[in-house]
Design an enzyme around this catalytic site. Structure first.
Site, PDB file in Angstrom:
ATOM      1  CB  SER A 266       5.288   1.644  -1.225  1.00 18.93           C
ATOM      2  OG  SER A 266       4.939   3.019  -1.407  1.00 18.93           O
TER       3      SER A 266
ATOM      4  CG  ASP B  71      11.616   3.822   5.520  1.00 19.09           C
ATOM      5  OD1 ASP B  71      11.722   3.748   6.605  1.00 19.09           O
ATOM      6  OD2 ASP B  71      10.667   4.194   4.765  1.00 19.09           O
TER       7      ASP B  71
ATOM      8  N   PRO C 165       0.776  -1.255   0.101  1.00 17.05           N
ATOM      9  CG  PRO C 165      -0.778  -1.467   1.575  1.00 17.05           C
ATOM     10  CD  PRO C 165       0.653  -2.236   1.217  1.00 17.05           C
ATOM     11  CB  VAL C 166       1.425   4.221  -2.272  1.00 15.30           C
ATOM     12  CG1 VAL C 166       1.777   3.335  -3.267  1.00 15.30           C
ATOM     13  CG2 VAL C 166      -0.141   4.448  -2.601  1.00 15.30           C
TER      14      VAL C 166
ATOM     15  CB  ALA D 173       9.708  -1.658  -1.319  1.00 12.05           C
TER      16      ALA D 173
ATOM     17  CB  ALA E 144       0.266   2.666   4.064  1.00  9.96           C
ATOM     18  N   GLY E 145       3.166   4.589   5.307  1.00 11.58           N
ATOM     19  CA  GLY E 145       4.179   4.220   6.113  1.00 11.58           C
ATOM     20  C   GLY E 145       5.046   3.033   6.110  1.00 11.58           C
ATOM     21  CG  LEU E 146       2.841  -0.262   5.063  1.00 12.31           C
ATOM     22  CD1 LEU E 146       1.750  -1.060   4.371  1.00 12.31           C
ATOM     23  CD2 LEU E 146       3.205  -0.891   6.428  1.00 12.31           C
TER      24      LEU E 146
HETATM   25  O1  PMV Z   1       5.251   6.861   9.492  1.00 14.01           O
HETATM   26  P1  PMV Z   1       6.961   6.432   9.065  1.00 14.01           P
HETATM   27  O2  PMV Z   1       7.224   4.928   9.111  1.00 14.01           O
HETATM   28  O3  PMV Z   1       7.678   7.355   8.184  1.00 14.01           O
HETATM   29  O4  PMV Z   1       7.493   6.853  10.285  1.00 14.01           O
HETATM   30  C1  PMV Z   1       7.729   7.954  11.028  1.00 14.01           C
HETATM   31  C2  PMV Z   1       8.456   7.852  12.230  1.00 14.01           C
HETATM   32  C3  PMV Z   1       8.947   9.106  13.076  1.00 14.01           C
HETATM   33  O5  PMV Z   1       9.422   8.835  14.146  1.00 14.01           O
HETATM   34  C4  PMV Z   1       7.558   9.778  13.562  1.00 14.01           C
HETATM   35  C5  PMV Z   1       9.488  10.151  12.068  1.00 14.01           C
HETATM   36  C6  PMV Z   1      10.917   9.930  11.902  1.00 14.01           C
HETATM   37  O6  PMV Z   1      11.573  10.745  11.074  1.00 14.01           O
HETATM   38  O7  PMV Z   1      11.580   9.134  12.577  1.00 14.01           O
END
Ligand code: PMV
Length: 323
Positions: A108, A152, A101-102, A111, A104-106
């Protein structure tokens, strides 16, 4: 000449979001159940130097030469050519697809970058080491994320848990580590999109207004990430549940939870999860729960009934790095 294929997993933050911005450790883990895939095929009748890109998920079909430098797919391919010192690509078709999923903090985007880096370098006959893949992915991320932390590209390249801590000076500490006993995490999406930058900005304002209180919350979250790493390495993943609950209580006190997240977290716990928390920026986005593998279906149903738009169950520690 055969086709060259590479895949790369998604990622989530398991412990320590927000506190990580203030120098405390955080843990991210790969999510191998969803993947980006790149397939590079030689174009027999193509002219030397022509790279045709197909990305049906984003309705893109074009030649590399037509894409601007800042386009992430083009930047990735150009990054490989320049890193390997190849002046002109053999004619080929690069096809990219993804089940991640785009927005969505995953992870994508990262990857997709990593799948292309691997498949395209292999096509050129110069496969890249994991270290190089991670470095090049970081360079591409910098183009469209400004100052990425580096977590990431590391977790997605190595497909292993990563322990991450910013340092006062110099590059962050980034360590992959092993899982002694596999465990299952369920990810549920609130369907509410919430920009990470807004949540991070609000936490900063609150931290400036109440320095001591926030420093204590960050310390406690950092301690949890530290302990969690030890538990994962030593093979006691069940004990991660209470740590997730404690981390969630801290995130709530930081002001980054939301009624939707709370509803899903409560539903997961009532349906048999061993612990649950938000993951990433908060205020929306995903929650994660540690679950007994045999209850995956039942907890998934409970979360959908509570309003989750999507659930993904991932098993950590069953596979080796990459694919
Ligand atoms: O939502 P994501 O996976 O981009 O995580 C953000 C994590 C934070 O700690 C809230 C921000 C950061 O830059 O580390």
């Amino acid at each position: 000449m055969p086709a060259f294929t590479a895949t790369a997993p998604a990622k989530i933050i398991l412990f320590g979001e927000h506190a990580v911005v203030y120098g405390r450790p955080a843990i991210a883990i790969p999510v191998t159940e969803v993947k980006a895939r790149a397939v590079v095929t030689p174009a027999i009748r193509g002219t030397q130097g022509s790279v045709h890109i197909q990305a049906p998920d984003i309705d893109l079909e074009d030649d590399l030469s037509h894409l601007p430098d800042a386009h992430p797919l083009a930047a990735t391919i150009r990054q490989v050519l320049s890193a390997l010192g190849v002046p002109r690509s053999p004619a080929c078709i690069v096809r990219v697809t993804s089940t991640i999923p785009v927005a969505a903090g995953l992870g994508s985007g990262t990857a997709v970058t990593i799948a292309i880096l691997r498949a395209y370098a292999a096509f050129l006959g110069r496969p890249l080491s994991d270290e190089r893949v991670s470095e090049l992915a970081y360079e591409v991320e910098k183009l469209y994320h400004g100052t990425p932390s580096g977590i990431d590209n590391t977790v997605i390249t190595y497909a292993m848990p990563v322990y991450f801590q910013r340092q006062e000076r110099g590059s962050p500490l980034i360590e992959t580590f092993r899982v002694s006993q596999p465990f299952s995490i369920l990810i549920a999406d609130t369907g509410i999109s919430s920009p990470t930058s807004t949540a991070v900005g609000d936490v900063r304002k609150a931290w400036q207004a109440e320095l001591e209180r926030y420093e204590a919350l960050f310390d406690a979250a950092g301690e949890i990430a530290h302990t969690a790493r030890q538990l994962i390495e030593r093979g006691s993943p069940d004990l991660l549940g209470p740590l997730m609950d404690r981390n969630q209580a801290l995130l709530q006190q930081m002001g980054v939870s939301s009624p939707d997240l709370e509803r899903l977290i409560t539903a997961a716990r009532s349906a048999g999860a061993l612990g649950a928390k938000l993951s990433g920026g908060g205020r929306g986005g995903n929650m994660i729960a540690l679950i007994p593998a045999e209850k995956a279906e039942q907890i998934s149903v409970a979360l959908k009934n509570a309003g989750a738009v999507r659930t993904i169950v991932t098993r950590i520690g069953d596979r080796g790095a990459g694919e």
